[in-house]
Design a protein around this motif. Structure first.
Motif, PDB file in Angstrom:
ATOM      1  N   THR A   1       0.827  -1.200   0.000  1.00  0.00           N
ATOM      2  CA  THR A   1       0.000   0.000   0.000  1.00  0.00           C
ATOM      3  C   THR A   1       0.865   1.255   0.000  1.00  0.00           C
ATOM      4  O   THR A   1       0.538   2.233  -0.668  1.00  0.00           O
ATOM      5  CB  THR A   1      -0.922   0.003   1.233  1.00  0.00           C
ATOM      6  OG1 THR A   1      -1.676  -1.197   1.229  1.00  0.00           O
ATOM      7  CG2 THR A   1      -1.855   1.175   1.208  1.00  0.00           C
ATOM      8  N   ARG A   2       1.974   1.226   0.736  1.00  0.00           N
ATOM      9  CA  ARG A   2       2.860   2.390   0.777  1.00  0.00           C
ATOM     10  C   ARG A   2       3.472   2.652  -0.599  1.00  0.00           C
ATOM     11  O   ARG A   2       3.655   3.794  -0.996  1.00  0.00           O
ATOM     12  CB  ARG A   2       3.949   2.167   1.820  1.00  0.00           C
ATOM     13  CG  ARG A   2       4.713   3.422   2.126  1.00  0.00           C
ATOM     14  CD  ARG A   2       5.530   3.281   3.357  1.00  0.00           C
ATOM     15  NE  ARG A   2       6.655   2.371   3.123  1.00  0.00           N
ATOM     16  CZ  ARG A   2       7.645   2.205   3.968  1.00  0.00           C
ATOM     17  NH1 ARG A   2       7.645   2.831   5.120  1.00  0.00           N
ATOM     18  NH2 ARG A   2       8.624   1.394   3.689  1.00  0.00           N
ATOM     19  N   PHE A   3       3.772   1.573  -1.343  1.00  0.00           N
ATOM     20  CA  PHE A   3       4.319   1.719  -2.693  1.00  0.00           C
ATOM     21  C   PHE A   3       3.322   2.421  -3.608  1.00  0.00           C
ATOM     22  O   PHE A   3       3.662   3.384  -4.290  1.00  0.00           O
ATOM     23  CB  PHE A   3       4.687   0.345  -3.251  1.00  0.00           C
ATOM     24  CG  PHE A   3       5.139   0.382  -4.681  1.00  0.00           C
ATOM     25  CD1 PHE A   3       6.402   0.859  -4.999  1.00  0.00           C
ATOM     26  CD2 PHE A   3       4.315  -0.040  -5.696  1.00  0.00           C
ATOM     27  CE1 PHE A   3       6.831   0.907  -6.308  1.00  0.00           C
ATOM     28  CE2 PHE A   3       4.734  -0.005  -7.013  1.00  0.00           C
ATOM     29  CZ  PHE A   3       5.994   0.465  -7.322  1.00  0.00           C
TER      30      PHE A   3
ATOM     31  N   ASN B   1       0.770   4.192  -2.717  1.00  0.00           N
ATOM     32  CA  ASN B   1       0.537   5.530  -2.179  1.00  0.00           C
ATOM     33  C   ASN B   1       1.634   6.482  -2.656  1.00  0.00           C
ATOM     34  O   ASN B   1       1.370   7.634  -2.989  1.00  0.00           O
ATOM     35  CB  ASN B   1       0.497   5.461  -0.652  1.00  0.00           C
ATOM     36  CG  ASN B   1      -0.322   6.555  -0.049  1.00  0.00           C
ATOM     37  OD1 ASN B   1      -1.022   7.260  -0.762  1.00  0.00           O
ATOM     38  ND2 ASN B   1      -0.238   6.697   1.252  1.00  0.00           N
ATOM     39  N   GLY B   2       2.878   5.994  -2.684  1.00  0.00           N
ATOM     40  CA  GLY B   2       3.982   6.812  -3.184  1.00  0.00           C
ATOM     41  C   GLY B   2       3.844   7.126  -4.658  1.00  0.00           C
ATOM     42  O   GLY B   2       4.200   8.218  -5.112  1.00  0.00           O
TER      43      GLY B   2
ATOM     44  N   HIS C   1       1.094   9.859  -5.000  1.00  0.00           N
ATOM     45  CA  HIS C   1       1.469  11.162  -4.471  1.00  0.00           C
ATOM     46  C   HIS C   1       2.798  11.679  -5.036  1.00  0.00           C
ATOM     47  O   HIS C   1       3.355  12.639  -4.504  1.00  0.00           O
ATOM     48  CB  HIS C   1       1.544  11.109  -2.944  1.00  0.00           C
ATOM     49  CG  HIS C   1       0.212  10.862  -2.311  1.00  0.00           C
ATOM     50  ND1 HIS C   1      -0.780  11.798  -2.279  1.00  0.00           N
ATOM     51  CD2 HIS C   1      -0.301   9.762  -1.712  1.00  0.00           C
ATOM     52  CE1 HIS C   1      -1.842  11.294  -1.679  1.00  0.00           C
ATOM     53  NE2 HIS C   1      -1.581  10.045  -1.333  1.00  0.00           N
TER      54      HIS C   1
ATOM     55  N   ARG D   1       5.950  10.483  -5.117  1.00  0.00           N
ATOM     56  CA  ARG D   1       7.093  10.433  -4.215  1.00  0.00           C
ATOM     57  C   ARG D   1       8.261   9.747  -4.899  1.00  0.00           C
ATOM     58  O   ARG D   1       8.084   8.868  -5.741  1.00  0.00           O
ATOM     59  CB  ARG D   1       6.742   9.700  -2.915  1.00  0.00           C
ATOM     60  CG  ARG D   1       5.683  10.397  -2.112  1.00  0.00           C
ATOM     61  CD  ARG D   1       6.170  11.741  -1.663  1.00  0.00           C
ATOM     62  NE  ARG D   1       5.133  12.442  -0.920  1.00  0.00           N
ATOM     63  CZ  ARG D   1       5.120  13.737  -0.780  1.00  0.00           C
ATOM     64  NH1 ARG D   1       6.057  14.479  -1.309  1.00  0.00           N
ATOM     65  NH2 ARG D   1       4.158  14.321  -0.109  1.00  0.00           N
TER      66      ARG D   1
ATOM     67  N   ALA E   1       9.133   5.365  -4.767  1.00  0.00           N
ATOM     68  CA  ALA E   1       8.356   4.437  -5.591  1.00  0.00           C
ATOM     69  C   ALA E   1       8.657   4.627  -7.077  1.00  0.00           C
ATOM     70  O   ALA E   1       8.824   3.653  -7.817  1.00  0.00           O
ATOM     71  CB  ALA E   1       6.867   4.637  -5.327  1.00  0.00           C
TER      72      ALA E   1
ATOM     73  N   GLU F   1      10.873  13.596  -1.404  1.00  0.00           N
ATOM     74  CA  GLU F   1      10.880  12.294  -0.729  1.00  0.00           C
ATOM     75  C   GLU F   1       9.622  12.194   0.072  1.00  0.00           C
ATOM     76  O   GLU F   1       8.974  11.314   0.280  1.00  0.00           O
ATOM     77  CB  GLU F   1      12.084  12.160   0.172  1.00  0.00           C
ATOM     78  CG  GLU F   1      13.338  12.003  -0.633  1.00  0.00           C
ATOM     79  CD  GLU F   1      14.518  11.643   0.248  1.00  0.00           C
ATOM     80  OE1 GLU F   1      14.336  10.932   1.237  1.00  0.00           O
ATOM     81  OE2 GLU F   1      15.622  12.078  -0.081  1.00  0.00           O
TER      82      GLU F   1
END
Length: 62
Positions: A2-4, A6-7, A10, A12, A15, A62
């Motif tokens: 999920t963090r990947f 999400n990156g 957004h 970031r 990712a 970042e």
């Protein structure tokens, strides 16, 4: 995982750098494989796309 995603959503750096590195690695693999001429023909384009993408993404926060 999920963090990947999400990156990615957004914009970031972490990712997107991973995606660009995967494109570069895929292009190099396509360049060195002896089986399919189609993969070989597209290898330079994929490697160049990954390199340009990595340069652009390195300016993301970042």
């Amino acid at each position: 995982m999920t963090r990947f995603f999400n990156g990615l959503l957004h914009l970031r750096r972490g990712a997107w750098e991973m995606v660009a590195s995967a494109l570069i690695a895929t292009g190099v693999f396509m360049l060195m494989q002896p089986f399919a001429l189609v993969l070989y023909s597209w290898s330079f384009v994929i490697t160049l796309l990954g390199t340009v993408m990595f340069i652009i993404v390195s300016h993301f926060p970042e």
